[in-house]
Design an enzyme around this catalytic site. Structure first.
Site, PDB file in Angstrom:
ATOM      1  N   ARG A  95     -18.044 -30.786  38.510  1.00 41.35           N
ATOM      2  CA  ARG A  95     -19.236 -29.961  38.271  1.00 41.35           C
ATOM      3  C   ARG A  95     -19.309 -29.517  36.812  1.00 41.35           C
ATOM      4  O   ARG A  95     -20.389 -29.446  36.221  1.00 41.35           O
ATOM      5  CB  ARG A  95     -19.214 -28.743  39.202  1.00 41.35           C
ATOM      6  CG  ARG A  95     -20.553 -28.008  39.309  1.00 41.35           C
ATOM      7  CD  ARG A  95     -20.701 -26.905  38.293  1.00 41.35           C
ATOM      8  NE  ARG A  95     -19.575 -26.015  38.351  1.00 41.35           N
ATOM      9  CZ  ARG A  95     -19.099 -25.382  37.294  1.00 41.35           C
ATOM     10  NH1 ARG A  95     -19.627 -25.549  36.094  1.00 41.35           N
ATOM     11  NH2 ARG A  95     -18.041 -24.572  37.409  1.00 41.35           N
ATOM     12  N   CYS A 243     -27.743 -20.229  25.986  1.00 36.30           N
ATOM     13  CA  CYS A 243     -27.196 -21.448  26.588  1.00 36.30           C
ATOM     14  C   CYS A 243     -26.133 -21.093  27.625  1.00 36.30           C
ATOM     15  O   CYS A 243     -26.057 -21.720  28.689  1.00 36.30           O
ATOM     16  CB  CYS A 243     -26.604 -22.364  25.513  1.00 36.30           C
ATOM     17  SG  CYS A 243     -27.786 -22.981  24.292  1.00 36.30           S
ATOM     18  N   ALA A 247     -25.874 -22.014  31.660  1.00 32.68           N
ATOM     19  CA  ALA A 247     -24.736 -22.644  32.338  1.00 32.68           C
ATOM     20  C   ALA A 247     -24.182 -21.777  33.452  1.00 32.68           C
ATOM     21  O   ALA A 247     -23.713 -22.280  34.484  1.00 32.68           O
ATOM     22  CB  ALA A 247     -23.651 -22.970  31.324  1.00 32.68           C
ATOM     23  N   GLU A 369     -17.272 -19.235  30.540  1.00 29.77           N
ATOM     24  CA  GLU A 369     -18.660 -18.736  30.555  1.00 29.77           C
ATOM     25  C   GLU A 369     -18.711 -17.227  30.756  1.00 29.77           C
ATOM     26  O   GLU A 369     -19.621 -16.703  31.395  1.00 29.77           O
ATOM     27  CB  GLU A 369     -19.492 -19.440  31.638  1.00 29.77           C
ATOM     28  CG  GLU A 369     -19.368 -20.939  31.688  1.00 29.77           C
ATOM     29  CD  GLU A 369     -19.929 -21.638  30.474  1.00 29.77           C
ATOM     30  OE1 GLU A 369     -20.508 -20.963  29.614  1.00 29.77           O
ATOM     31  OE2 GLU A 369     -19.781 -22.860  30.378  1.00 29.77           O
ATOM     32  N   PHE A 389     -18.760  -2.636  24.673  1.00 27.90           N
ATOM     33  CA  PHE A 389     -18.032  -3.809  24.203  1.00 27.90           C
ATOM     34  C   PHE A 389     -17.115  -3.486  23.032  1.00 27.90           C
ATOM     35  O   PHE A 389     -16.084  -4.128  22.844  1.00 27.90           O
ATOM     36  CB  PHE A 389     -19.013  -4.924  23.788  1.00 27.90           C
ATOM     37  CG  PHE A 389     -19.618  -5.634  24.958  1.00 27.90           C
ATOM     38  CD1 PHE A 389     -18.972  -6.707  25.537  1.00 27.90           C
ATOM     39  CD2 PHE A 389     -20.821  -5.219  25.488  1.00 27.90           C
ATOM     40  CE1 PHE A 389     -19.533  -7.370  26.628  1.00 27.90           C
ATOM     41  CE2 PHE A 389     -21.396  -5.876  26.572  1.00 27.90           C
ATOM     42  CZ  PHE A 389     -20.752  -6.949  27.150  1.00 27.90           C
TER      43      PHE A 389
END
Length: 391
Positions: A95, A243, A247, A369, A389
């Site tokens: 995958r 992007c 994904a 990811e 963060f």
């Protein structure tokens, strides 16, 4: 009493259209026919026929299938998600090949590239004739791409790239690499032919996870590119992050496939393996484990389907919505894999069964990811309006 398959517990197929079921069944057939018979050996040997698989997937329209034009199928988000689920039910590495090709490399060129770049790369990538990779992660900058070390500087009309990327799926075999670099004007993307002087990709060996996948380390040593190699519409860090969002959507579905395969294996084993004079599936503790896992699997599918329907209706998903799906479904999938391993006992670690392979693979899926912690912070920031963060 008649038993039902885990997926039939809530009659989830009734929520899909006929076309979606057809696409799902096509992906399931290719996974069963082409991947399952050999994947245990690929995993054990750490070698997969990536180009052969890409060519077969390309013929079936599975590469970049959710994109439009340039030989892409233009399918719905749900159909793409179902495909990811079926492929990952066979193996996460397979995958990953499809996700990186379509949702990272192809999507970056499709979304941010020039018409010339799209015509040059996308038809061949959709057909599986060309392999792409996506170079964002670095050895010292994984979850913090804003501080990437790779640099691109102008030299006349050209760009010169220096730096390195790490843990890049498809890199050792790629024909084109989408590389992200810092410049004086911010983060910039490039479509880099991998035969460009100064570009090299080393296969990463000794992996304990995603062994049926090609992973590389990219080195950029004075890689000189014409101005036409730059992705003209990619401006700032938002471009590569979008992007990643693309994904992650496939991962939300893919993780369910791995979990489902583990659960189906565990149920089959529990109903045939006898201890103390009866199948272990007849004991209350085993049934409690199976019931809890089945419930989480149904919930994960409903979440994935909801996000897919949102994307098909609105055209996109907000990053925090994707983070909810990635955080929940991968986290629950790895719990399911580990619990299924306990049902198989010592056999659970054998390569004759897929569970330990799925569990090992999901350790990588949990990290790439965006780690679980990163997705928690994305969701937390949306809930509070405060950025955590930085510390």
């Amino acid at each position: 009493m008649a038993a039902v398959a885990p997926w039939d517990l809530l009659d989830l197929d009734s929520l899909l259209t006929d076309e979606e079921r057809d696409v799902r069944d096509l992906a399931r057939r290719v996974a069963n026919d082409r991947v399952r018979p050999s994947v245990a050996d690929w995993y054990e040997n750490g070698s997969t026929p990536v180009r052969d698989l890409a060519a077969e997937f390309g013929k079936l329209g599975l590469l970049g299938m959710h994109l439009t034009g340039y030989g892409c199928a233009g399918s719905t988000a749900v159909a793409y998600g179902l495909t990811c689920m079926e492929l990952e039910a066979a193996d996460s590495g397979v995958r990953s090949l499809v996700s990186v090709q379509g949702s990272l490399a192809m999507y970056a060129i499709w979304k941010f590239g020039s018409e010339e770049q799209k015509q040059r790369w996308l038809p061949g990538m959709a057909a599986g004739e060309l392999i792409g990779c996506f170079g964002l992660t670095e050895p010292d900058h994984g979850s913090d791409p804003a501080n990437m070390s790779t640099r691109a500087r102008r030299d006349g009309d050209d760009w010169v790239l220096n730096g390195g990327k790490m843990w890049i799926t498809n890199a050792p075999l790629a024909d084109v690499a989408v590389i992200w670099a810092r410049t004086d004007e911010g983060v910039v993307g490039f479509a880099v032919p991998t035969d460009t002087p100064g570009f090299s990709a080393r296969e990463i060996k000794h992996k304990m996870s995603l062994r049926a996948s090609s992973t590389g380390e990219i080195t950029l040593d004075d890689v000189r590119l014409p101005a036409s190699a730059r992705l003209p519409e990619a401006r700032g860090l938002k471009a590569p992050l979008s992007c990643l969002t693309e994904a992650r959507f496939g991962i939300i579905w893919g993780a369910l496939g791995a979990a489902r395969d583990c659960l189906v294996t565990a149920v089959d084993y529990a109903t045939t393996r006898e201890q103390f004079g009866r199948p272990i599936g007849g004991f209350q503790l085993t049934q409690a484990k199976l019931a809890d896992m089945a419930v989480e699997l149904q919930k994960g599918f409903l979440l994935a389907l909801h996000l897919g329907r949102l994307r098909d209706s609105a055209g996109s998903l907000r990053p925090e919505q994707v983070s909810v799906g990635k955080l929940n479904n991968v986290r629950e999938a790895i719990k399911i894999a580990r619990q299924c391993r306990t049902i198989l006992g010592g056999n659970g670690i054998s390569g004759e069964y897929p569970i330990m392979r799925h569990a090992n693979n999901l350790e990588s899926v949990l990290t790439y990811e965006g780690t679980s912690e990163i997705h928690q912070l994305v969701i937390g920031q949306k809930l509070t309006g405060l950025n955590a963060f930085a510390g």
